[in-house]
Design a protein around this motif. Structure first.
Motif, PDB file in Angstrom:
ATOM      1  N   GLY A 258     -15.827-129.566 -42.524  1.00 22.18           N
ATOM      2  CA  GLY A 258     -14.639-130.261 -42.049  1.00 22.18           C
ATOM      3  C   GLY A 258     -13.396-129.923 -42.860  1.00 22.18           C
ATOM      4  N   TRP A 259     -13.507-129.924 -44.150  1.00 20.23           N
ATOM      5  CA  TRP A 259     -12.396-129.601 -45.035  1.00 20.23           C
ATOM      6  C   TRP A 259     -12.553-128.151 -45.432  1.00 20.23           C
ATOM      7  N   GLN A 260     -11.534-127.334 -45.190  1.00 17.76           N
ATOM      8  CA  GLN A 260     -11.626-125.911 -45.501  1.00 17.76           C
ATOM      9  C   GLN A 260     -11.499-125.657 -46.998  1.00 17.76           C
ATOM     10  N   LEU A 261     -12.581-125.370 -47.627  1.00 18.67           N
ATOM     11  CA  LEU A 261     -12.620-125.050 -49.045  1.00 18.67           C
ATOM     12  C   LEU A 261     -12.223-123.591 -49.227  1.00 18.67           C
ATOM     13  N   THR A 262     -11.256-123.345 -50.079  1.00 17.78           N
ATOM     14  CA  THR A 262     -10.874-121.963 -50.358  1.00 17.78           C
ATOM     15  C   THR A 262     -11.572-121.509 -51.633  1.00 17.78           C
ATOM     16  N   ARG A 263     -11.697-120.207 -51.767  1.00 15.74           N
ATOM     17  CA  ARG A 263     -12.326-119.642 -52.958  1.00 15.74           C
ATOM     18  C   ARG A 263     -11.495-119.965 -54.201  1.00 15.74           C
ATOM     19  N   GLU A 264     -10.181-119.923 -54.062  1.00 15.72           N
ATOM     20  CA  GLU A 264      -9.293-120.224 -55.186  1.00 15.72           C
ATOM     21  C   GLU A 264      -9.486-121.658 -55.663  1.00 15.72           C
ATOM     22  N   TYR A 265      -9.560-122.599 -54.705  1.00 12.72           N
ATOM     23  CA  TYR A 265      -9.751-123.991 -55.090  1.00 12.72           C
ATOM     24  C   TYR A 265     -11.129-124.169 -55.738  1.00 12.72           C
ATOM     25  N   LEU A 266     -12.146-123.556 -55.143  1.00 15.54           N
ATOM     26  CA  LEU A 266     -13.493-123.644 -55.690  1.00 15.54           C
ATOM     27  C   LEU A 266     -13.506-123.181 -57.144  1.00 15.54           C
ATOM     28  N   LYS A 267     -12.881-122.028 -57.408  1.00 13.29           N
ATOM     29  CA  LYS A 267     -12.864-121.489 -58.764  1.00 13.29           C
ATOM     30  C   LYS A 267     -11.995-122.309 -59.718  1.00 13.29           C
ATOM     31  N   SER A 268     -11.118-123.159 -59.175  1.00 13.72           N
ATOM     32  CA  SER A 268     -10.281-123.997 -60.036  1.00 13.72           C
ATOM     33  C   SER A 268     -11.003-125.282 -60.462  1.00 13.72           C
TER      34      SER A 268
ATOM     35  N   THR B  64     -18.535-113.586 -53.205  1.00 14.37           N
ATOM     36  CA  THR B  64     -18.061-112.627 -52.196  1.00 14.37           C
ATOM     37  C   THR B  64     -16.718-112.999 -51.588  1.00 14.37           C
ATOM     38  N   GLY B  65     -16.345-114.277 -51.670  1.00 15.09           N
ATOM     39  CA  GLY B  65     -15.108-114.726 -51.040  1.00 15.09           C
ATOM     40  C   GLY B  65     -15.274-115.035 -49.564  1.00 15.09           C
ATOM     41  N   GLU B  66     -16.490-114.929 -49.046  1.00 19.06           N
ATOM     42  CA  GLU B  66     -16.766-115.235 -47.640  1.00 19.06           C
ATOM     43  C   GLU B  66     -17.966-116.156 -47.537  1.00 19.06           C
ATOM     44  N   TRP B  67     -17.887-117.104 -46.586  1.00 20.69           N
ATOM     45  CA  TRP B  67     -19.054-117.942 -46.331  1.00 20.69           C
ATOM     46  C   TRP B  67     -20.128-117.079 -45.696  1.00 20.69           C
ATOM     47  N   PRO B  68     -21.362-117.266 -46.058  1.00 25.10           N
ATOM     48  CA  PRO B  68     -22.428-116.455 -45.448  1.00 25.10           C
ATOM     49  C   PRO B  68     -22.522-116.733 -43.950  1.00 25.10           C
ATOM     50  N   LYS B  69     -22.687-115.681 -43.188  1.00 25.60           N
ATOM     51  CA  LYS B  69     -22.810-115.813 -41.731  1.00 25.60           C
ATOM     52  C   LYS B  69     -24.261-116.080 -41.336  1.00 25.60           C
ATOM     53  N   LEU B  70     -25.182-115.684 -42.208  1.00 22.39           N
ATOM     54  CA  LEU B  70     -26.612-115.840 -41.938  1.00 22.39           C
ATOM     55  C   LEU B  70     -27.199-116.844 -42.931  1.00 22.39           C
ATOM     56  N   GLU B  71     -28.501-116.823 -43.098  1.00 23.44           N
ATOM     57  CA  GLU B  71     -29.170-117.698 -44.062  1.00 23.44           C
ATOM     58  C   GLU B  71     -29.161-117.052 -45.437  1.00 23.44           C
ATOM     59  N   ILE B  72     -29.239-117.896 -46.470  1.00 19.99           N
ATOM     60  CA  ILE B  72     -29.368-117.401 -47.833  1.00 19.99           C
ATOM     61  C   ILE B  72     -30.810-117.642 -48.265  1.00 19.99           C
ATOM     62  N   ASP B  73     -31.485-116.564 -48.642  1.00 15.01           N
ATOM     63  CA  ASP B  73     -32.887-116.616 -49.051  1.00 15.01           C
ATOM     64  C   ASP B  73     -32.972-116.641 -50.576  1.00 15.01           C
ATOM     65  N   HIS B  74     -33.808-117.534 -51.093  1.00 12.24           N
ATOM     66  CA  HIS B  74     -34.137-117.538 -52.519  1.00 12.24           C
ATOM     67  C   HIS B  74     -35.358-116.627 -52.663  1.00 12.24           C
ATOM     68  N   ILE B  75     -35.162-115.453 -53.187  1.00 16.68           N
ATOM     69  CA  ILE B  75     -36.199-114.424 -53.213  1.00 16.68           C
ATOM     70  C   ILE B  75     -37.474-114.914 -53.902  1.00 16.68           C
TER      71      ILE B  75
END
Length: 174
Positions: free
Chosen positions: A4-14, A69-80
Motif C-alpha cells: 500500500g505504501w510505496q517504499l523506496t530503496r533510498e528510504y529503506l537504506k535511511s 538490487t533496487g527492484e522488488w522481486p517479480k518472482l518468489e525468493i528461495d532460501h537455498i
C-alpha cells in the motif's frame, strides 16, 4: 506483491542497514521503543523474518532483494539452504514457483530420509516417485533404500531439481 505504501530503496537504506554476509538488518534511526543498531524484525509463525516499516510488515528476504538490487522481486525468493530465517545474500535467489518447489526441504513426516521415497508395506519394497509438471512419475519399487535413492537422484538430474532438494532444514537438523 504490491504494498500500500510505496517504499523506496533510498528510504529503506535511511532507516535500516542490511549486511549481505550475515543477512542481518539493523535499525539506523531512533523511534520510541526502538534503539539504534538493534536487529530489525521478528519471526512470524511460519519461520520467516518480517520487518515493520511505516505500519507495513515486509518479509525480510524480499527486503534484502530490494535493498541489494533496487527492484522488488517479480518472482518468489528461495532460501537455498531451507532456513527461512537465513537472509544472507548468497542464500537467496529469485525463482519461479516451480523452481522453488524443486528445492524443498525434507518433510518432517518423511520416514525414509529421502524425498520421494516411501515404504510399500503391501509389497515390502521401497517406492520411489517424483513430481514433474504437476504429475507424479513412478520410478518403481526397489529392494533396497539405496536403489530407490539412486532412482530419485537420476530423476532429479533429468527434471532439473536443485541439488539441495530434500536436504535437512538447517534450522532443525533431523
Amino acid at each position: 506483491m504490491t504494498y500500500g505504501w510505496q517504499l523506496t530503496r533510498e528510504y529503506l537504506k535511511s532507516v535500516i542497514s542490511y549486511n549481505p554476509d550475515t543477512g542481518e538488518f539493523k535499525w539506523l534511526s531512533f523511534k520510541p521503543g526502538r534503539k539504534r543498531s538493534l536487529s530489525a524484525g521478528d519471526m512470524d509463525v511460519r519461520g520467516y523474518m518480517r520487518i515493520g516499516i511505516n505500519r507495513q510488515r515486509y518479509p525480510s528476504h524480499r527486503l534484502a532483494w530490494f535493498y541489494m538490487t533496487g527492484e522488488w522481486p517479480k518472482l518468489e525468493i528461495d532460501h537455498i539452504n531451507h532456513d527461512k530465517a537465513d537472509n544472507r545474500w548468497s542464500n537467496l535467489r529469485e525463482v519461479t514457483r516451480k523452481e522453488n518447489s524443486r528445492n524443498q526441504a525434507r518433510r518432517r513426516t518423511n520416514r525414509s530420509g529421502i524425498n520421494g521415497v516411501s515404504w510399500d508395506r503391501a509389497r515390502n519394497k521401497w517406492y520411489a516417485c517424483i513430481k514433474h509438471n504437476g504429475k507424479s512419475v513412478s520410478l518403481g519399487r526397489h529392494e533396497s533404500l539405496e536403489d530407490a535413492k539412486a532412482a530419485i537422484d537420476r530423476a532429479k538430474n533429468t527434471y532439473n531439481y536443485h541439488s539441495n532438494h530434500g536436504g535437512c532444514r538447517n534450522a532443525q537438523l533431523v
